[in-house]
Design a protein around this motif. Structure first.
Motif, PDB file in Angstrom:
ATOM      1  N   LYS A  65      31.214  88.028  33.358  1.00 13.63           N
ATOM      2  CA  LYS A  65      30.548  86.851  32.796  1.00 13.63           C
ATOM      3  C   LYS A  65      29.312  86.479  33.621  1.00 13.63           C
ATOM      4  O   LYS A  65      28.281  86.096  33.075  1.00 13.63           O
ATOM      5  N   VAL A  66      29.430  86.597  34.938  1.00 13.75           N
ATOM      6  CA  VAL A  66      28.295  86.294  35.802  1.00 13.75           C
ATOM      7  C   VAL A  66      27.178  87.310  35.569  1.00 13.75           C
ATOM      8  O   VAL A  66      26.004  86.945  35.492  1.00 13.75           O
ATOM      9  N   ALA A  67      27.523  88.582  35.418  1.00 16.20           N
ATOM     10  CA  ALA A  67      26.510  89.610  35.137  1.00 16.20           C
ATOM     11  C   ALA A  67      25.790  89.301  33.830  1.00 16.20           C
ATOM     12  O   ALA A  67      24.557  89.415  33.741  1.00 16.20           O
ATOM     13  N   ALA A  68      26.534  88.877  32.823  1.00 16.90           N
ATOM     14  CA  ALA A  68      25.917  88.515  31.543  1.00 16.90           C
ATOM     15  C   ALA A  68      25.012  87.301  31.708  1.00 16.90           C
ATOM     16  O   ALA A  68      23.924  87.242  31.124  1.00 16.90           O
ATOM     17  N   GLY A  69      25.439  86.330  32.522  1.00 17.18           N
ATOM     18  CA  GLY A  69      24.632  85.140  32.765  1.00 17.18           C
ATOM     19  C   GLY A  69      23.394  85.419  33.593  1.00 17.18           C
ATOM     20  O   GLY A  69      22.370  84.741  33.468  1.00 17.18           O
TER      21      GLY A  69
END
Length: 90
Positions: A65-69
């Motif tokens: 999720k952090v990578a996507a953000g």
């Protein structure tokens, strides 16, 4: 839990423990350059310094999720992205 231990072992072997010391002020550009184990370890490190309202059970899922953000926001701070994507519990 097993994945966290594997990620920690990989970091020790690869000589990346210094990342954990600087993860609270890491930019997304550095985070995105890491492999999956490094991203998971960074999430664990940042999460350990957050209030309990930001605790989540899965570091691997949160790392994704952090990578996507972080995608498209290279100058954003990783801890800011985590605060945005983590559910708050009360």
């Amino acid at each position: 839990m097993k994945r966290v231990l594997i990620a920690a072992a990989l970091l020790i072997v690869s000589g990346l423990p210094a990342i954990a010391k600087t993860s609270s002020d890491m930019e997304c550009s550095h985070y995105m350059a890491m492999n999956e184990a490094g991203q998971t370890a960074t999430v664990d490190s940042v999460r350990s310094n957050m209030p309990s309202a930001h605790k989540t059970p899965s570091s691997h899922g949160m790392a994704k999720k952090v990578a996507a953000g972080c995608k498209g926001h290279p100058g954003m701070m990783v801890h800011e992205v985590m605060e945005n994507v983590m559910p708050r519990t009360r």
